[in-house]
Motif scaffolding. Sequence first.
Motif, short mmCIF file in Angstrom:
data_model
loop_
_atom_site.label_atom_id
_atom_site.label_comp_id
_atom_site.label_asym_id
_atom_site.label_seq_id
_atom_site.Cartn_x
_atom_site.Cartn_y
_atom_site.Cartn_z
N ILE A 511 -5.98 -3.93 3.86
CA ILE A 511 -6.12 -2.45 3.09
C ILE A 511 -5.08 -1.42 4.00
O ILE A 511 -5.19 -1.46 5.23
CB ILE A 511 -7.57 -1.90 3.19
CG1 ILE A 511 -8.40 -2.96 2.42
CG2 ILE A 511 -7.61 -0.64 2.62
CD1 ILE A 511 -9.97 -2.31 2.44
N ILE A 512 -4.25 -0.72 3.15
CA ILE A 512 -3.40 0.06 3.98
C ILE A 512 -3.41 1.53 3.32
O ILE A 512 -3.93 1.55 1.93
CB ILE A 512 -1.89 -0.46 3.41
CG1 ILE A 512 -1.51 -1.74 4.01
CG2 ILE A 512 -1.02 0.55 3.98
CD1 ILE A 512 -0.16 -2.54 3.45
N GLU A 513 -3.57 2.57 4.21
CA GLU A 513 -3.67 3.86 3.74
C GLU A 513 -2.50 4.64 4.28
O GLU A 513 -2.08 4.51 5.34
CB GLU A 513 -4.98 4.45 4.21
CG GLU A 513 -6.19 3.71 3.77
CD GLU A 513 -7.54 4.48 4.54
OE1 GLU A 513 -7.45 5.74 4.18
OE2 GLU A 513 -8.18 3.69 5.12
N LYS A 514 -1.73 5.12 3.21
CA LYS A 514 -0.67 6.14 3.63
C LYS A 514 -0.74 7.35 3.35
O LYS A 514 -1.47 7.55 2.05
CB LYS A 514 0.63 5.43 3.21
CG LYS A 514 1.16 4.06 3.53
CD LYS A 514 2.19 3.28 2.89
CE LYS A 514 3.43 4.45 3.10
NZ LYS A 514 4.52 3.64 2.34
N GLU A 515 -0.25 8.43 3.68
CA GLU A 515 -0.27 10.03 3.38
C GLU A 515 1.28 10.24 3.16
O GLU A 515 2.18 9.96 3.87
CB GLU A 515 -1.06 10.72 4.28
CG GLU A 515 -2.51 10.05 4.49
CD GLU A 515 -3.22 11.18 5.53
OE1 GLU A 515 -2.82 11.54 6.19
OE2 GLU A 515 -4.73 10.82 5.64
N GLY A 516 1.24 11.21 2.33
CA GLY A 516 2.65 11.89 1.92
C GLY A 516 2.45 13.02 1.02
O GLY A 516 1.98 12.90 -0.05
#
Length: 568
Positions: A511-516
Amino acid sequence: MWWKNATVYQIYPPSFKDSNGDGIGDIPGIHSQLDYIQSLGVDAIWLCPIYDSPQHDMGYDVSNYEGVYPPYGTIEDVEKLIEACHTRGLRIILDLVVNHTSIEHAWFQESRLSISSAKRDWYIWRPPRYDQDGKRHLPNNWRSCFGGSVWAWDEATGEYYLHLFTPQQPDLNWENEETRNAIYASAMEFWLRKGIDGFRVDVANAYSKDLSFPDAPVTDPQQEWQYASHLFCNGPRSHEYLREMGRILKKYNAMTVGELPLTPDIEQVLSYVSAKEGQLDMVFQFDMVHLGTGPDLKYQTVPRNWTLPELKERVRATQRLMDGTTDGWSTAFLENHDQARCVSRWGCESTPELWAQSAKMLAILVASLSGTLFIYQGQEIGMVNAPASWGMDEYKDVESKDYYEFVRSTSHDDPVALAAAKTALQHLARDHARMPMQWDGTPHAGFTTPNATPWMRAHDNYSVLNVKRQTLDGQSVLSFWKRVIAIRKEYPDVFAQGVFCHTNADDKLFIIEKEGDGRKLVVVLNFTPSEQEMDLGAKLGDQSKLLLSNAGESVHLLQPYEGRVYLV
């Protein structure tokens, strides 16, 4: 900076498309498939070396930077390709191979004429060492990247020359300013003036060496030649040379992506790609693709010698470069001309269903990562490694052949050792990426004419795994890749430019979480051939949108090798 949100399609010229039936891919063949390449939604193409070469290392031994290898075509063919790419809105970058040349390059031919030759210092020559009995020894104990010593004896002048790769690839002496200026003029500006948009820079951190050439520590007492990459990578003048190159590239507004092997420290990587340093625009880091290889010799390993937590950690390591606090940039890739096929390494080939699912899942993984996305020819249709039934005579790459011969000689033809070497090569050899592109179900996969003899055998599965068949199927790996590229382009703030902020500790799900830009991307990947339960409630909140899925829609259950991407 067009390249930050770009997707680049890598082409291996001899294996892409043969236009004239001689069994070797060529520039007109690439030209003929530009409509297909454009249909993928990519922004640029990168061509592996097209320069004139005796092909000891498939073009990475250049004999003339200003000429084209005749079976590939002519300078005029390249000029037409550049124009055709630009007409379609595609950029084009070439491979820049300037750590070494071919022994057949005119520079080296003059260098080896005599010790007093005007170009003697254009390469790295050293006299032998002698022991107390007068016996001749090599300058040091370094092992080359392809095995054996890095030194080759030149009988005519009584000295050794340095070659980090094959003996047919002598290293240029970057300490010599005249040499560097000749490189910039012949290998770079000649092509920049023709309108190319940049370079992939081969072994960008190997130009500066420790000129004292100390012996490497003995890490394997059983071997005569020792691991020494730490002594010939990231040398004292590396940044100086790349800044010098950068000033030339800036005149043409050209981009660079540097190959940066053996550089695991993130601060050291940043020193090459920090925008304010004016060196490389981005780099290929190898943390992910080197997972499962041998700790010393690449092929001293067994298939699938990796765990999912290890993969996660390597992904996290590469993504740190773009954590929002630096001015550096990197790339996302799983395949290139030096790597085996990703489905064979990390996916599943046991059934057609799991093959397709895992190929799509891996597309989601790499496209979800930050940085410029690079995909390799055939990756978009899920091409796989050569069958285990193929004999060693089908392996053409110098690295594969040298390793197998090394095992043969050191094991004295031990069948167990040779079988282990063959198994490792079947899993990791560079040959797998170099098999002909599979265009259709006609003989030789449509790569060349039916009556031709291709330089390398097409995969046995070409009748069912090919571009034509997948183009007609809206659920194919190819159709899925087109959706992935389009969605990545639609949301650059969380895909290419998002900040990697979290992953899980599970050994089944990734599970990958990225913000932008005030939004979050949640990527969930099932790396197993069985269904897996999941609970994403807290991660998704009340407002989320499913951008991509390669399988079901169950809220709490992931299908085998399923991947999903949510926008929060």
